[in-house]
Design an enzyme around this catalytic site. Structure first.
Site, PDB file in Angstrom:
ATOM      1  N   ALA A 183       1.911  -8.382   3.861  1.00 38.70           N
ATOM      2  CA  ALA A 183       1.410  -8.412   5.241  1.00 38.70           C
ATOM      3  C   ALA A 183       0.051  -9.120   5.291  1.00 38.70           C
ATOM      4  O   ALA A 183      -0.205  -9.912   6.203  1.00 38.70           O
ATOM      5  CB  ALA A 183       1.291  -6.995   5.800  1.00 38.70           C
TER       6      ALA A 183
ATOM      7  N   LYS B 187      -4.610  -7.617  -1.370  1.00 40.45           N
ATOM      8  CA  LYS B 187      -3.593  -8.678  -1.340  1.00 40.45           C
ATOM      9  C   LYS B 187      -2.189  -8.062  -1.302  1.00 40.45           C
ATOM     10  O   LYS B 187      -1.756  -7.424  -2.269  1.00 40.45           O
ATOM     11  CB  LYS B 187      -3.765  -9.557  -2.580  1.00 40.45           C
ATOM     12  CG  LYS B 187      -3.423 -10.987  -2.323  1.00 40.45           C
ATOM     13  CD  LYS B 187      -3.784 -11.834  -3.511  1.00 40.45           C
ATOM     14  CE  LYS B 187      -2.793 -12.980  -3.587  1.00 40.45           C
ATOM     15  NZ  LYS B 187      -2.645 -13.484  -4.937  1.00 40.45           N
TER      16      LYS B 187
ATOM     17  N   ILE C 219       0.851  -1.191   0.000  1.00 40.80           N
ATOM     18  CA  ILE C 219       0.000   0.000   0.000  1.00 40.80           C
ATOM     19  C   ILE C 219       0.889   1.244   0.000  1.00 40.80           C
ATOM     20  O   ILE C 219       0.598   2.234  -0.676  1.00 40.80           O
ATOM     21  CB  ILE C 219      -0.944  -0.019   1.227  1.00 40.80           C
ATOM     22  CG1 ILE C 219      -1.953  -1.176   1.084  1.00 40.80           C
ATOM     23  CG2 ILE C 219      -1.670   1.313   1.374  1.00 40.80           C
ATOM     24  CD1 ILE C 219      -2.845  -1.392   2.286  1.00 40.80           C
TER      25      ILE C 219
ATOM     26  N   TYR D 292      -8.269 -11.765  12.951  1.00 38.53           N
ATOM     27  CA  TYR D 292      -7.383 -10.593  12.931  1.00 38.53           C
ATOM     28  C   TYR D 292      -6.702 -10.382  14.288  1.00 38.53           C
ATOM     29  O   TYR D 292      -5.671  -9.726  14.395  1.00 38.53           O
ATOM     30  CB  TYR D 292      -8.194  -9.346  12.531  1.00 38.53           C
ATOM     31  CG  TYR D 292      -7.413  -8.372  11.691  1.00 38.53           C
ATOM     32  CD1 TYR D 292      -7.084  -8.646  10.374  1.00 38.53           C
ATOM     33  CD2 TYR D 292      -6.988  -7.161  12.228  1.00 38.53           C
ATOM     34  CE1 TYR D 292      -6.359  -7.754   9.610  1.00 38.53           C
ATOM     35  CE2 TYR D 292      -6.262  -6.255  11.468  1.00 38.53           C
ATOM     36  CZ  TYR D 292      -5.957  -6.565  10.168  1.00 38.53           C
ATOM     37  OH  TYR D 292      -5.248  -5.668   9.422  1.00 38.53           O
TER      38      TYR D 292
ATOM     39  N   LYS E 143      -4.473  -2.152  15.857  1.00 36.63           N
ATOM     40  CA  LYS E 143      -5.119  -1.113  15.031  1.00 36.63           C
ATOM     41  C   LYS E 143      -5.996  -0.194  15.891  1.00 36.63           C
ATOM     42  O   LYS E 143      -6.090   1.009  15.624  1.00 36.63           O
ATOM     43  CB  LYS E 143      -5.960  -1.749  13.913  1.00 36.63           C
ATOM     44  CG  LYS E 143      -5.138  -2.471  12.850  1.00 36.63           C
ATOM     45  CD  LYS E 143      -4.083  -1.585  12.230  1.00 36.63           C
ATOM     46  CE  LYS E 143      -3.404  -2.222  11.039  1.00 36.63           C
ATOM     47  NZ  LYS E 143      -2.174  -1.495  10.634  1.00 36.63           N
TER      48      LYS E 143
HETATM   49  P1  NAD Z   1       3.230  -4.791   3.229  1.00 43.00           P
HETATM   50  O1  NAD Z   1       3.752  -6.111   3.686  1.00 43.00           O
HETATM   51  O2  NAD Z   1       3.522  -4.409   1.851  1.00 43.00           O
HETATM   52  O3  NAD Z   1       3.700  -3.638   4.218  1.00 43.00           O
HETATM   53  C1  NAD Z   1       3.965  -3.855   5.586  1.00 43.00           C
HETATM   54  C2  NAD Z   1       5.270  -3.172   5.872  1.00 43.00           C
HETATM   55  O4  NAD Z   1       5.584  -3.198   7.274  1.00 43.00           O
HETATM   56  C3  NAD Z   1       6.448  -3.847   5.143  1.00 43.00           C
HETATM   57  O5  NAD Z   1       7.078  -2.914   4.311  1.00 43.00           O
HETATM   58  C4  NAD Z   1       7.351  -4.268   6.274  1.00 43.00           C
HETATM   59  O6  NAD Z   1       8.725  -4.209   5.948  1.00 43.00           O
HETATM   60  C5  NAD Z   1       6.995  -3.230   7.338  1.00 43.00           C
HETATM   61  N1  NAD Z   1       7.497  -3.626   8.651  1.00 43.00           N
HETATM   62  C6  NAD Z   1       7.213  -4.757   9.354  1.00 43.00           C
HETATM   63  N2  NAD Z   1       7.956  -4.770  10.481  1.00 43.00           N
HETATM   64  C7  NAD Z   1       8.712  -3.633  10.489  1.00 43.00           C
HETATM   65  C8  NAD Z   1       9.687  -3.077  11.357  1.00 43.00           C
HETATM   66  N3  NAD Z   1      10.044  -3.705  12.499  1.00 43.00           N
HETATM   67  N4  NAD Z   1      10.266  -1.900  11.041  1.00 43.00           N
HETATM   68  C9  NAD Z   1       9.910  -1.236   9.901  1.00 43.00           C
HETATM   69  N5  NAD Z   1       9.005  -1.710   9.024  1.00 43.00           N
HETATM   70  C10 NAD Z   1       8.419  -2.902   9.325  1.00 43.00           C
HETATM   71  O7  NAD Z   1       1.647  -4.874   3.471  1.00 43.00           O
HETATM   72  P2  NAD Z   1       0.513  -3.746   3.397  1.00 43.00           P
HETATM   73  O8  NAD Z   1      -0.756  -4.495   3.348  1.00 43.00           O
HETATM   74  O9  NAD Z   1       0.839  -2.762   2.350  1.00 43.00           O
HETATM   75  O10 NAD Z   1       0.584  -3.081   4.842  1.00 43.00           O
HETATM   76  C11 NAD Z   1       0.770  -1.695   5.050  1.00 43.00           C
HETATM   77  C12 NAD Z   1      -0.176  -1.204   6.140  1.00 43.00           C
HETATM   78  O11 NAD Z   1      -1.512  -1.275   5.666  1.00 43.00           O
HETATM   79  C13 NAD Z   1      -0.134  -2.000   7.425  1.00 43.00           C
HETATM   80  O12 NAD Z   1      -0.269  -1.131   8.528  1.00 43.00           O
HETATM   81  C14 NAD Z   1      -1.376  -2.867   7.300  1.00 43.00           C
HETATM   82  O13 NAD Z   1      -1.863  -3.337   8.540  1.00 43.00           O
HETATM   83  C15 NAD Z   1      -2.304  -1.858   6.657  1.00 43.00           C
HETATM   84  N6  NAD Z   1      -3.522  -2.399   6.062  1.00 43.00           N
HETATM   85  C16 NAD Z   1      -3.452  -3.386   5.138  1.00 43.00           C
HETATM   86  C17 NAD Z   1      -4.622  -3.886   4.578  1.00 43.00           C
HETATM   87  C18 NAD Z   1      -4.570  -5.007   3.559  1.00 43.00           C
HETATM   88  O14 NAD Z   1      -5.593  -5.661   3.355  1.00 43.00           O
HETATM   89  N7  NAD Z   1      -3.444  -5.236   2.901  1.00 43.00           N
HETATM   90  C19 NAD Z   1      -5.865  -3.354   4.952  1.00 43.00           C
HETATM   91  C20 NAD Z   1      -5.913  -2.338   5.904  1.00 43.00           C
HETATM   92  C21 NAD Z   1      -4.728  -1.861   6.448  1.00 43.00           C
END
Ligand code: NAD
Length: 269
Positions: free
Chosen positions: A195, A192, A20, A155, A162
């Site tokens: 994470a 998708k 994202i 979750y 969150k």
């Molecule tokens: P993603 O895996 O692409 O991003 C998650 C990021 O967190 C990764 O870049 C990872 O390196 C980073 N991370 C994890 N541990 C870390 C640490 N110790 N230090 C620094 N960075 C760290 O997945 P995403 O889905 O793009 O997630 C981004 C955000 O969006 C998250 O907060 C996630 O909860 C939120 N989110 C995702 C969804 C979904 O369905 N994908 C929906 C709502 C919210």
């Protein structure tokens, strides 16, 4: 003229092209922002550098948000390079696999601490370092999910993280508002990503949301990027402390039963 001309954005959380954070980065860059990127861990380095190259970004630094010294270093580097900061994007979450799925009562103390530290406290840690660089006001954004508000399948510990993140958003907004620093969270529908792959049943969640949400559509990284752009730019000038749902309207629903299911039951009666 771009909406982000002259603005500097530091983005945490790009892991790969499906992140994202990458959807957000592209929109901010399209509209003229100068971008700094941060990634976590050697493994992701080879994915993040080519993406940075795509947008001509040469500020790409490693930062594990559990380590205050690493956070200090990246903000010192950002200050030295850019002199100021306008936008901070926190798109970070982590939980041990065993604390997603299984039974909620089985969440361990260590797993709880880890998930809350990386996924929620880190927003405070980053905001604290961003504040002195946001000399002209600023916009801080993070990513949350509806599981903070209502119970969602599997979750578990991340729902608690969150909920904390959303409360932190409001308290930071109140604290930093005097300096014209706005703090908001985007509650995105399921997408998708790396994470998301850790959440058991994520594919079903995506399918179900698409079938049931009022807009009957799937949320994309670009959709979140557009809202992030709105909040980061002056268009969001009077918005702070909010959780904005970018979820095709899913959060307004109470009970969800499809028209087909109702027709089936009524037809049989
Ligand atoms: P993603 O895996 O692409 O991003 C998650 C990021 O967190 C990764 O870049 C990872 O390196 C980073 N991370 C994890 N541990 C870390 C640490 N110790 N230090 C620094 N960075 C760290 O997945 P995403 O889905 O793009 O997630 C981004 C955000 O969006 C998250 O907060 C996630 O909860 C939120 N989110 C995702 C969804 C979904 O369905 N994908 C929906 C709502 C919210």
């Amino acid at each position: 003229m771009g909406l982000m001309d002259g603005k500097v954005a530091l983005v945490f959380g790009v892991a790969n092209k499906n992140s994202i954070a990458w959807g957000i980065t592209k929109r901010l860059h399209d509209e003229g922002a100068t971008i700094g990127l941060s990634y976590a861990g050697e493994i992701l380095k080879k994915r993040v550098f080519p993406l940075a190259e795509e947008i001509g970004c040469d500020f790409v630094k490693e930062c594990d948000v559990t380590d205050d010294a690493q956070i200090d270093t990246i903000f010192e580097q950002a200050k030295a390079r850019f002199g100021k900061l306008d936008t901070l994007v926190h798109s970070i979450a982590f939980a041990n696999r065993e604390d997603l799925g299984g039974r909620f009562v089985d969440i361990s103390r260590d797993g709880f601490k880890l998930a809350l530290d990386i996924s929620a406290y880190s927003l405070i840690a980053l905001a604290k370092r961003a504040e002195p660089l946001m000399t002209d006001g600023g916009s801080i954004l993070s990513l949350t999910y509806y599981a903070a508000e209502k119970v969602m399948p599997k979750y578990h510990v991340m729902a608690v993280a969150k909920a904390a993140l959303e409360t932190i958003t409001r308290y930071l907004a109140n604290d930093l508002g005097k300096k014209k620093i706005r703090v908001n969270a985007i509650s995105a529908g399921p997408i998708k990503t790396l994470a998301a792959a850790g959440v058991p049943g994520i594919r079903l969640m995506i399918k179900y949301s698409e079938e049931m949400a009022p807009l009957r559509d799937r949320v994309t990284q670009e959709d979140v990027g557009n809202t992030a752009l709105f909040l980061a730019s002056d268009w969001g000038r009077m918005i702070t402390g909010e959780v904005i749902h970018v979820d095709a309207g899913f959060n307004i629903l109470g009970m969800t039963i499809s028209d087909e299911e109702i027709a089936k039951i009524e037809g049989g009666e």
